[in-house]
Motif scaffolding. Structure first.
Motif, PDB file in Angstrom:
ATOM      1  N   ALA A  65       0.829  -1.204   0.000  1.00 33.24           N
ATOM      2  CA  ALA A  65       0.000   0.000   0.000  1.00 33.24           C
ATOM      3  C   ALA A  65       0.865   1.257   0.000  1.00 33.24           C
ATOM      4  CB  ALA A  65      -0.922  -0.009   1.220  1.00 33.24           C
ATOM      5  N   LEU A  66       1.944   1.245   0.777  1.00 31.00           N
ATOM      6  CA  LEU A  66       2.842   2.400   0.800  1.00 31.00           C
ATOM      7  C   LEU A  66       3.545   2.573  -0.548  1.00 31.00           C
ATOM      8  CD1 LEU A  66       4.506   2.050   4.344  1.00 31.00           C
ATOM      9  CD2 LEU A  66       2.650   3.583   3.647  1.00 31.00           C
ATOM     10  N   GLU A  67       3.983   1.467  -1.150  1.00 30.16           N
ATOM     11  CA  GLU A  67       4.638   1.547  -2.461  1.00 30.16           C
ATOM     12  C   GLU A  67       3.674   2.060  -3.527  1.00 30.16           C
ATOM     13  OE1 GLU A  67       8.032  -1.953  -2.031  1.00 30.16           O
ATOM     14  OE2 GLU A  67       6.051  -2.444  -2.843  1.00 30.16           O
ATOM     15  N   ASP A  68       2.417   1.616  -3.457  1.00 37.09           N
ATOM     16  CA  ASP A  68       1.413   2.106  -4.413  1.00 37.09           C
ATOM     17  C   ASP A  68       1.176   3.602  -4.238  1.00 37.09           C
ATOM     18  OD1 ASP A  68       1.116  -0.408  -5.468  1.00 37.09           O
ATOM     19  OD2 ASP A  68      -0.652  -0.911  -4.267  1.00 37.09           O
ATOM     20  N   ALA A  69       1.152   4.041  -2.961  1.00 34.01           N
ATOM     21  CA  ALA A  69       0.930   5.466  -2.689  1.00 34.01           C
ATOM     22  C   ALA A  69       2.053   6.321  -3.259  1.00 34.01           C
ATOM     23  CB  ALA A  69       0.810   5.693  -1.184  1.00 34.01           C
ATOM     24  N   LEU A  70       3.259   5.754  -3.333  1.00 23.78           N
ATOM     25  CA  LEU A  70       4.416   6.474  -3.873  1.00 23.78           C
ATOM     26  C   LEU A  70       4.569   6.259  -5.374  1.00 23.78           C
ATOM     27  CD1 LEU A  70       6.987   5.759  -1.007  1.00 23.78           C
ATOM     28  CD2 LEU A  70       5.632   7.827  -1.380  1.00 23.78           C
ATOM     29  N   GLY A  71       3.583   5.613  -6.000  1.00 21.99           N
ATOM     30  CA  GLY A  71       3.597   5.452  -7.444  1.00 21.99           C
ATOM     31  C   GLY A  71       4.476   4.320  -7.935  1.00 21.99           C
ATOM     32  N   ASN A  72       4.750   3.317  -7.054  1.00 22.07           N
ATOM     33  CA  ASN A  72       5.661   2.212  -7.424  1.00 22.07           C
ATOM     34  C   ASN A  72       6.931   2.761  -8.068  1.00 22.07           C
ATOM     35  OD1 ASN A  72       4.068  -0.071  -6.583  1.00 22.07           O
ATOM     36  ND2 ASN A  72       2.686   0.413  -8.279  1.00 22.07           N
ATOM     37  N   ASN A  73       7.521   3.677  -7.353  1.00 22.75           N
ATOM     38  CA  ASN A  73       8.676   4.427  -7.852  1.00 22.75           C
ATOM     39  C   ASN A  73       9.924   3.548  -7.902  1.00 22.75           C
ATOM     40  OD1 ASN A  73      10.801   6.317  -8.178  1.00 22.75           O
ATOM     41  ND2 ASN A  73       9.531   7.908  -7.270  1.00 22.75           N
ATOM     42  N   PRO A  74      10.580   3.436  -9.069  1.00 27.16           N
ATOM     43  CA  PRO A  74      11.780   2.577  -9.146  1.00 27.16           C
ATOM     44  C   PRO A  74      12.956   3.114  -8.349  1.00 27.16           C
ATOM     45  CG  PRO A  74      11.542   3.878 -11.152  1.00 27.16           C
ATOM     46  CD  PRO A  74      10.287   4.102 -10.349  1.00 27.16           C
TER      47      PRO A  74
END
Length: 846
Positions: A685-694
């Motif tokens: 959920a946190l990664e999705d909130a950050l846009g799955n940023n590489p």
């Protein structure tokens, strides 16, 4: 005597084969290292120099000075007005305003493209009127970016990722994900791009917004008009520069880059040559062992030469000439093999994701000379003691069957020297564990101890090998004979075991240190970190403030605190300040307070680690005069003192006080606590909130520990690979010793066969002898490795408070099993040869 030496070399080709291989491997390692690093250095330097073509002078921000009143934040970027003034100078053909910074590009698979530190962004400068072309970049396809939402990619990255004009790409500058349309693909001679990095270009206004400030540039690139010298243009530019700016010629930049590349290559070269030296050092034992046995087998021949008039010097020179011939042949073959290794290493870098600029294979005269000299010198030096021993053979020995064994006096002297060296080395290592900087004394002590143990190895061989007696009895006559053969010639056994001992000492010591450091890091993460997640950039550059705000707005997040680092001066001394959220910080970390608590962190009140406080004479209540990075002054009061650790140290204050003095409120990391604790769903959920940023990492405690463990494991595996060369050389030593031992005992083996020992029993005898000798070396190596690992850990514990000694019993068992495997494999050919001896030919007298 010269002709005699050459005939002896030709007569003992098989016996000298292992010596030749040992020297060849060591020389190949040396030559390969020198060729590989020279090739890389030349390729990068050529690429770097090409990247500075057309650059005559660069104007960039200069140093802000070192005085107590100097701005700790450093000089800011260059204004547009300076660009306009440089363009009007006589002798300037082009003046380009450059802006650059970190830009992480995601590939079509969502992963980060490039090499991290070299994934950069910049601007395509179209001139003051916006209609020109940037001389730094040659557009291959499409057009230059003209506004927000448009980018251009370098052609290497476009080819690697499959992106083209019209595609939409995802990238990150300092946190938030951006989606941009590719409007152009360009060629560049940038050295970082040639080395595998990426370069994304924005229009100038967008680049300034992302990497600097509107109307400001990271540097100004000037191209001189025809006939104007770089130094002449530099002098002209210096007349209009503001105080905190400097002008540098393109040649100076190219030279500086070349020196930096050479320095980086020098570190790699030194590291690889250390392991080449270890291989050669191990090879010394094989060479000395070979020539010792050759001398022993030719006792009567050498004594007869003495009897017919040859002098001691002539006999010594005869043996040394043999060594010289063997060394020269091995060095020549090793040099050719090394050139092949250098070429292979360069091509292999591509398989590991590293890109090397184009360029020829570089074989320098220094590499050729060093390889040949090393091979010959090592071989001759290793053969010197056997040569001296050969010269001492008395002529009367020609009347006997064998030369006299070592005298009791000689053994006593050897054991005394060994005991002194080992004792002095152990004492020095132990003393170094209590020193503040004991690296050098410990290294010296470790060298003395290893040499001392090697000298004592003949003395140690009998009692240690005797421990194997109960096991050897299970193999009947073959086992008993193998044990007796292993201790029959202690010096030969010692030299064979020592080669394997050195390799396993290094491998075991490194493993103990790595396991213990990993345990300390796990403990540190568990004890110091209460946060569920730590968010940071993949390349450890600062995070955008938007990351912190986005995380704080997520459902289930109970506490968020950044860790900002701001260059400042406290009491006149340079000291970075750490900004944290005064309200939530205590919920996310665990600190051991000596005085005060987290309640004392807020407003103008700060907390300071005890080491910093002691160094400056601060205590609770002390008032600190601060010069912030924006040049403003203030006062802070020490509210609490905590014990520093590897994760938390320095002066910490509330971000509400620090942020107004920052140009941009970026963070090195953001710590997060959640309601349900760490879980895969919360992390997703946190990664999705950050846009799955590489470019952004979301890590829990286990991830933090594993990331460090991966680096340690990678480094350890690289060291294992390099030390494998020493183990291979040690295997050759065991094969060499057994083969020559079989030759030496041909009569004895033939007699054993004649009285009933079958071929299977003969093979078993040789294999068990090899196994015992290898395990003897393995036990010594593992024992010394554990001791050195413990001693090095005592030094590490001074800087890593959570360091805890860990003995990796499983891996040490594998190392001993490896030693046993070495013994079994090394005995295959000598055992087969012994079993196939013709009994009648072997037992007949000369």
């Amino acid at each position: 005597m010269f002709r005699t030496a050459l005939r002896n070399v030709l007569a003992h080709k098989a016996r000298l084969l292992m010596t030749t291989l040992a020297v060849m491997l060591g020389v190949a390692f040396v030559a390969g290292t020198l060729v590989f690093t020279s090739t890389l250095s030349a390729a990068f330097e050529k690429s770097s120099a090409k990247g500075f073509e057309g650059v005559d002078v660069v104007v960039r921000p200069g140093s802000s000075g070192d005085g107590p009143d100097a701005d700790p934040g450093g000089p800011s970027d260059l204004p547009r007005e300076l660009l306009e003034r440089t363009r009007e100078l006589p002798g300037v053909e082009h003046a380009t305003g450059a802006v650059s910074g970190f830009a992480a590009l995601a590939g079509k698979d969502g992963g980060l493209v490039g090499q991290g530190w070299s994934t950069r962004g910049g601007n395509y400068y179209t001139g003051p009127d916006g209609s020109g072309e940037d001389p730094r970049y040659d557009l291959r396809d499409g057009r230059a970016p003209r506004g927000s939402g448009e980018v251009a990619l370098d052609s290497r990255t476009a080819e690697r990722t499959g992106y083209g004009v019209g595609d939409t790409v995802r990238l990150s500058v300092s946190g938030p994900v951006r989606e941009e349309k590719v409007t152009g693909v360009f060629d560049t001679d940038d050295g970082d791009v040639a080395a595998g990095g990426t370069l994304v270009l924005f229009d100038t206004a967008t680049a300034q917004e992302l990497f600097s400030q509107p109307g400001r540039y990271s540097e100004i690139v000037l191209t001189a008009s025809g006939g104007v010298d770089q130094r002449e243009l530099k002098r002209s530019v210096e007349g209009i520069l503001p105080e905190q700016a400097e002008a540098v010629t393109g040649q100076t930049l190219a030279d500086d880059q070349a020196r930096m590349i050479e320095a980086e290559m020098e570190g790699m070269r030194t590291g690889l040559l250390v392991f080449a030296g270890i291989s050669l050092f191990v090879g010394v034992f094989i060479i000395a062992n070979t020539f010792t046995m050759l001398v022993a087998q030719r006792t009567r021949e050498l004594a007869l030469l003495r009897a017919v008039g040859a002098g001691r010097r002539q006999v010594t020179r005869s043996v040394l000439v043999e060594a010289l011939v063997v060394g020269a042949i091995a060095a020549g073959i090793g040099l050719l093999a090394g050139i092949g290794i250098g070429a292979g290493l360069r091509s292999m870098m591509g398989t590991f994701g590293a890109t090397v600029p184009d360029g020829p294979l570089v074989v320098t005269p220094a590499a050729v000379a060093a390889s040949l000299v090393v091979g010959v010198v090592v071989t001759v030096l290793a053969a010197w003691l056997p040569a001296r021993r050969a010269a001492k053979v008395p002529p009367v020995a020609a009347m006997g069957s064998v030369h006299a064994p070592a005298t009791v006096r000689g053994l006593v002297v050897r054991n005394t020297i060994g005991a002194v060296l080992a004792g002095a080395g152990a004492a020095l290592v132990l003393a170094a564990t209590g020193m503040d900087d004991g690296k050098l004394p410990m290294s010296a002590g470790a060298g003395l101890l290893v040499i001392g143990v090697f000298v004592l190895t003949p003395l140690l061989s009998r009692p240690v090998i005797a421990l194997a007696s109960p096991v050897m009895r299970a193999f009947g006559v073959s086992g008993k004979l193998a044990r007796l053969n292993a201790v029959r010639n202690p010096r030969r056994t010692a030299a064979t075991a020592a080669a394997l001992m050195i390799g396993l000492t290094l491998i075991t010591g490194l493993t103990v240190i790595a396991s213990s450091v990993q345990k300390g890091i796990d403990k540190m993460a568990t004890e110091s970190l209460r946060a569920d997640y730590v968010v940071s950039m993949a390349n450890y550059l600062p995070l955008s403030p938007e990351i912190e705000r986005t995380l704080a707005e997520q459902d289930g997040v109970t506490a968020v605190s950044p860790m900002r680092h701001s260059p400042s001066r406290v009491g006149g001394d340079y000291m970075p300040l750490t900004g944290v959220d005064g309200e939530d910080f205590g919920k996310l970390v665990e600190l051991d307070f000596v005085q005060g608590s987290f309640a004392d962190l807020g407003g103008e009140s700060v907390i300071v680690d005890t080491g910093t406080a002691k160094a400056h004479g601060w205590r609770t209540g002390s008032v600190l005069e601060v010069l912030y990075e924006d040049g403003e002054r203030g006062e802070l009061t020490v509210g609490g003192l905590y014990r520093d650790n590897e994760m938390m140290t320095g002066v910490m204050l509330d971000t509400a006080v620090l942020d107004p003095h920052l140009e941009k409120a970026t963070s090195m990391q953001v710590m997060v606590a959640t309601e349900g604790g760490p879980s895969e769903s919360t992390k997703s959920a946190l990664e999705d909130a950050l846009g799955n940023n590489p470019a952004v990492l979301v890590q829990d405690k286990e991830d933090v520990s594993e990331s460090v463990a991966q680096m340690i494991t990678l480094m350890l595996n690289m060291l294992y690979g390099l030390l494998a060369m020493a183990v291979v050389v040690a295997v050759l030593g065991v094969v060499n010793t057994l083969a020559m031992s079989v030759f030496e005992r041909s009569q004895e083996i033939g007699m054993l066969r004649a009285i009933g020992l079958d071929r299977r029993g003969t093979k078993r005898m040789i294999r068990l002898e090899s196994l015992v000798i290898s395990l003897f070396g393995g036990v010594l190596g593992v024992g010394l490795g554990v001791f050195f690992g413990w001693a090095a850990g005592e030094l590490i514990s001074a800087s890593l408070s959570t360091y805890e000694l860990v003995l990796p019993w499983g891996r040490m068992g594998v190392f001993l099993a490896l030693a046993a495997l070495v013994g079994v494999l090394a005995a295959l050919w000598p055992a087969r040869r012994a079993a196939r001896l013709n009994m009648l030919e072997a037992i007949k007298t000369e």
